[in-house]
Structure formats: structure tokens, C-alpha cells
Design a protein around this motif. Structure first.
Motif, PDB file in Angstrom:
ATOM      1  N   ILE A 151      76.846  18.330 -78.043  1.00  0.00           N
ATOM      2  CA  ILE A 151      75.636  17.697 -78.595  1.00  0.00           C
ATOM      3  C   ILE A 151      74.481  18.682 -78.704  1.00  0.00           C
ATOM      4  CG2 ILE A 151      74.679  16.836 -76.425  1.00  0.00           C
ATOM      5  CD1 ILE A 151      74.691  14.349 -79.034  1.00  0.00           C
ATOM      6  N   ASN A 152      74.516  19.743 -77.922  1.00  0.00           N
ATOM      7  CA  ASN A 152      73.461  20.757 -77.988  1.00  0.00           C
ATOM      8  C   ASN A 152      73.640  21.720 -79.152  1.00  0.00           C
ATOM      9  OD1 ASN A 152      72.201  19.738 -75.639  1.00  0.00           O
ATOM     10  ND2 ASN A 152      73.706  20.817 -74.395  1.00  0.00           N
ATOM     11  N   GLN A 153      74.780  21.697 -79.800  1.00  0.00           N
ATOM     12  CA  GLN A 153      75.048  22.548 -80.952  1.00  0.00           C
ATOM     13  C   GLN A 153      74.686  21.800 -82.235  1.00  0.00           C
ATOM     14  OE1 GLN A 153      79.200  23.194 -79.964  1.00  0.00           O
ATOM     15  NE2 GLN A 153      78.739  25.351 -79.527  1.00  0.00           N
ATOM     16  N   VAL A 154      73.411  21.590 -82.422  1.00  0.00           N
ATOM     17  CA  VAL A 154      72.921  20.784 -83.540  1.00  0.00           C
ATOM     18  C   VAL A 154      73.261  21.426 -84.876  1.00  0.00           C
ATOM     19  CG1 VAL A 154      70.861  19.758 -84.560  1.00  0.00           C
ATOM     20  CG2 VAL A 154      71.081  19.867 -82.095  1.00  0.00           C
ATOM     21  N   ASP A 155      73.050  22.739 -84.983  1.00  0.00           N
ATOM     22  CA  ASP A 155      73.351  23.423 -86.247  1.00  0.00           C
ATOM     23  C   ASP A 155      74.828  23.338 -86.585  1.00  0.00           C
ATOM     24  OD1 ASP A 155      70.749  24.155 -86.862  1.00  0.00           O
ATOM     25  OD2 ASP A 155      70.868  26.030 -85.725  1.00  0.00           O
ATOM     26  N   LEU A 156      75.687  23.527 -85.595  1.00  0.00           N
ATOM     27  CA  LEU A 156      77.129  23.426 -85.821  1.00  0.00           C
ATOM     28  C   LEU A 156      77.510  22.020 -86.276  1.00  0.00           C
ATOM     29  CD1 LEU A 156      79.988  24.626 -85.672  1.00  0.00           C
ATOM     30  CD2 LEU A 156      80.031  23.920 -83.261  1.00  0.00           C
ATOM     31  N   PHE A 157      76.933  21.008 -85.661  1.00  0.00           N
ATOM     32  CA  PHE A 157      77.208  19.618 -86.027  1.00  0.00           C
ATOM     33  C   PHE A 157      76.885  19.378 -87.500  1.00  0.00           C
ATOM     34  CE2 PHE A 157      75.685  15.156 -86.341  1.00  0.00           C
ATOM     35  CZ  PHE A 157      76.854  14.503 -86.001  1.00  0.00           C
ATOM     36  N   PHE A 158      75.696  19.785 -87.925  1.00  0.00           N
ATOM     37  CA  PHE A 158      75.306  19.544 -89.317  1.00  0.00           C
ATOM     38  C   PHE A 158      76.040  20.467 -90.287  1.00  0.00           C
ATOM     39  CE2 PHE A 158      71.845  17.337 -87.175  1.00  0.00           C
ATOM     40  CZ  PHE A 158      71.814  16.164 -87.918  1.00  0.00           C
ATOM     41  N   ASP A 159      76.408  21.675 -89.853  1.00  0.00           N
ATOM     42  CA  ASP A 159      77.233  22.552 -90.693  1.00  0.00           C
ATOM     43  C   ASP A 159      78.607  21.952 -90.929  1.00  0.00           C
ATOM     44  OD1 ASP A 159      75.196  24.401 -90.964  1.00  0.00           O
ATOM     45  OD2 ASP A 159      75.938  25.713 -89.340  1.00  0.00           O
ATOM     46  N   GLU A 160      79.181  21.347 -89.880  1.00  0.00           N
ATOM     47  CA  GLU A 160      80.484  20.699 -90.012  1.00  0.00           C
ATOM     48  C   GLU A 160      80.395  19.484 -90.942  1.00  0.00           C
ATOM     49  OE1 GLU A 160      83.691  21.458 -88.642  1.00  0.00           O
ATOM     50  OE2 GLU A 160      82.640  23.365 -88.441  1.00  0.00           O
ATOM     51  N   ILE A 161      79.342  18.725 -90.815  1.00  0.00           N
ATOM     52  CA  ILE A 161      79.157  17.583 -91.721  1.00  0.00           C
ATOM     53  C   ILE A 161      79.096  18.080 -93.158  1.00  0.00           C
ATOM     54  CG2 ILE A 161      77.563  15.775 -92.473  1.00  0.00           C
ATOM     55  CD1 ILE A 161      76.789  15.390 -89.544  1.00  0.00           C
ATOM     56  N   LYS A 162      78.321  19.132 -93.391  1.00  0.00           N
ATOM     57  CA  LYS A 162      78.181  19.677 -94.743  1.00  0.00           C
ATOM     58  C   LYS A 162      79.521  20.166 -95.279  1.00  0.00           C
ATOM     59  CE  LYS A 162      75.544  22.835 -97.567  1.00  0.00           C
ATOM     60  NZ  LYS A 162      74.459  23.789 -97.617  1.00  0.00           N
ATOM     61  N   LYS A 163      80.264  20.857 -94.444  1.00  0.00           N
ATOM     62  CA  LYS A 163      81.560  21.388 -94.862  1.00  0.00           C
ATOM     63  C   LYS A 163      82.485  20.258 -95.315  1.00  0.00           C
ATOM     64  CE  LYS A 163      84.667  22.794 -91.805  1.00  0.00           C
ATOM     65  NZ  LYS A 163      85.345  23.606 -90.775  1.00  0.00           N
ATOM     66  N   TYR A 164      82.584  19.203 -94.508  1.00  0.00           N
ATOM     67  CA  TYR A 164      83.502  18.122 -94.841  1.00  0.00           C
ATOM     68  C   TYR A 164      82.983  17.245 -95.987  1.00  0.00           C
ATOM     69  CZ  TYR A 164      86.481  19.412 -91.009  1.00  0.00           C
ATOM     70  OH  TYR A 164      87.328  20.104 -90.193  1.00  0.00           O
ATOM     71  N   LEU A 165      81.684  17.100 -96.109  1.00  0.00           N
ATOM     72  CA  LEU A 165      81.167  16.341 -97.249  1.00  0.00           C
ATOM     73  C   LEU A 165      81.404  17.090 -98.555  1.00  0.00           C
ATOM     74  CD1 LEU A 165      77.830  14.837 -95.873  1.00  0.00           C
ATOM     75  CD2 LEU A 165      80.031  13.704 -96.188  1.00  0.00           C
ATOM     76  N   GLU A 166      81.362  18.423 -98.513  1.00  0.00           N
ATOM     77  CA  GLU A 166      81.695  19.214 -99.703  1.00  0.00           C
ATOM     78  C   GLU A 166      83.178  19.078-100.049  1.00  0.00           C
ATOM     79  OE1 GLU A 166      80.276  23.099 -98.606  1.00  0.00           O
ATOM     80  OE2 GLU A 166      78.267  22.703 -99.428  1.00  0.00           O
ATOM     81  N   ILE A 167      84.024  19.094 -99.024  1.00  0.00           N
ATOM     82  CA  ILE A 167      85.464  18.922 -99.256  1.00  0.00           C
ATOM     83  C   ILE A 167      85.736  17.549 -99.869  1.00  0.00           C
ATOM     84  CG2 ILE A 167      87.682  18.619 -98.089  1.00  0.00           C
ATOM     85  CD1 ILE A 167      86.762  20.810 -96.120  1.00  0.00           C
TER      86      ILE A 167
END
Length: 171
Positions: A151-167
Motif C-alpha cells: 500500500i505504500n507503493q502508490v506509484d507502482l499501484f497506479f502504474d500497474e493500473i495504467k498498464k492493465y487499462l492500456e492492455i
């Protein structure tokens, strides 16, 4: 004490009933994301500026955030927060601003909490959002996309969301 137990019991029953109907009607839209809602804990909404993060990473503007905080008589009533007192003993939502937030048909609902909380789980299941994203540690039964990270890796969380939403061709 008895009302709190009854409240938890009825909310749990509603969550179970909703998860059964959710699994039987699992048709998610393939539309692009225009509107975003965020459900989180109050401590995280104070720590992070989700509007800025979403604007920076996705160019999403004006996300609506609703936060859960424990009830305290010292807290003022807010249209951005809800507590266990916003549910009656039968588990029905009594706060009209929370109800209107849940009825809003968001294209994406980001659930930024990682611990099980019956009130947060109920709001996620009650939401009319088309696509729900959250931490797998919380309650992955209710999410269309589970992210596994701290939960402390906020940037990673939103980067992963972006990656999968692009896919998924949603952005």
C-alpha cells in the motif's frame, strides 16, 4: 453493542448476496474511461493527493473521492467522508451523499485500501461503477482487476493500473 453486531451481520449478508449476483452477471463494458471514483480510508486521502496522481498519470480530471473514517463526535459532517454511523442497524445506507456517490455510474472505481473492512467492502459492492480496481489483500472478490503490491507503493499501484487499462484498451 447489539446494534453494531446486527449492523455487521446484515451488511455481511448483503455483501454475500451481492457477490453471488455479481458472479452470475459478470458483463463488464469495454468503454473508455471518462469518470473516476475513489474509495479509500481517511488516512490515505490525507496522505496522498489522488486527484493530482490521476491527472499526472492518466490525464483524468476531477475524480471523486470518498473516504471512510471511524465515527467521532469531534468530526464534522462531510460530503467526502462516511463512517459506520452512516448505516442503520439493518445495514442500509442513511447518508444521502454516500448513496448518491454509490449510484453514480463511474467508468472506473479505484479502491485504495488493503485491509478488510465491512463498510468499505459494502460500498464497493454497492457501487454502480463499470470497472473496479483494488488491492488483492483487501477483497479481491469484488474487483475486476486486483493489484498485488504494498500500500505504500502508490506509484507502482497506479502504474500497474495504467498498464492493465492500456492492455484492456480502456485508456
Amino acid at each position: 453493542m447489539l446494534t453494531a453486531k446486527l449492523k455487521h451481520h446484515f451488511i455481511k449478508k448483503k455483501i454475500d448476496k451481492f457477490s453471488k449476483t455479481l458472479s452470475s452477471s459478470n458483463n463488464r463494458s469495454a468503454q473508455k474511461i471518462n469518470s473516476v471514483g475513489i474509495i479509500t480510508l481517511d488516512c490515505f486521502s490525507k496522505q496522498h493527493d489522488f486527484a493530482q496522481i490521476l491527472n499526472q498519470k492518466f490525464q483524468f480530471r476531477n475524480p471523486k473521492t470518498y473516504s471512510f473514517r471511524k465515527f467521532s463526535k469531534d468530526n464534522q459532517k462531510s460530503y467526502k467522508h462516511f463512517s459506520e454511523k452512516d448505516f442503520n442497524w439493518r445495514g442500509d445506507i442513511t447518508d444521502t451523499s454516500l448513496q448518491s456517490f454509490l449510484e453514480e455510474p463511474f467508468d472506473l472505481l479505484i479502491c485504495f485500501f488493503n485491509k478488510k473492512n465491512i463498510f468499505l467492502e459494502y460500498t464497493v459492492t454497492s457501487s454502480n461503477a463499470a470497472f473496479k480496481v483494488g488491492f488483492s489483500e483487501a477483497s479481491s472478490d469484488f474487483f475486476d482487476l486486483d493489484i498485488i503490491c504494498d500500500i505504500n507503493q502508490v506509484d507502482l499501484f497506479f502504474d500497474e493500473i495504467k498498464k492493465y487499462l492500456e492492455i484492456l484498451n480502456k485508456i
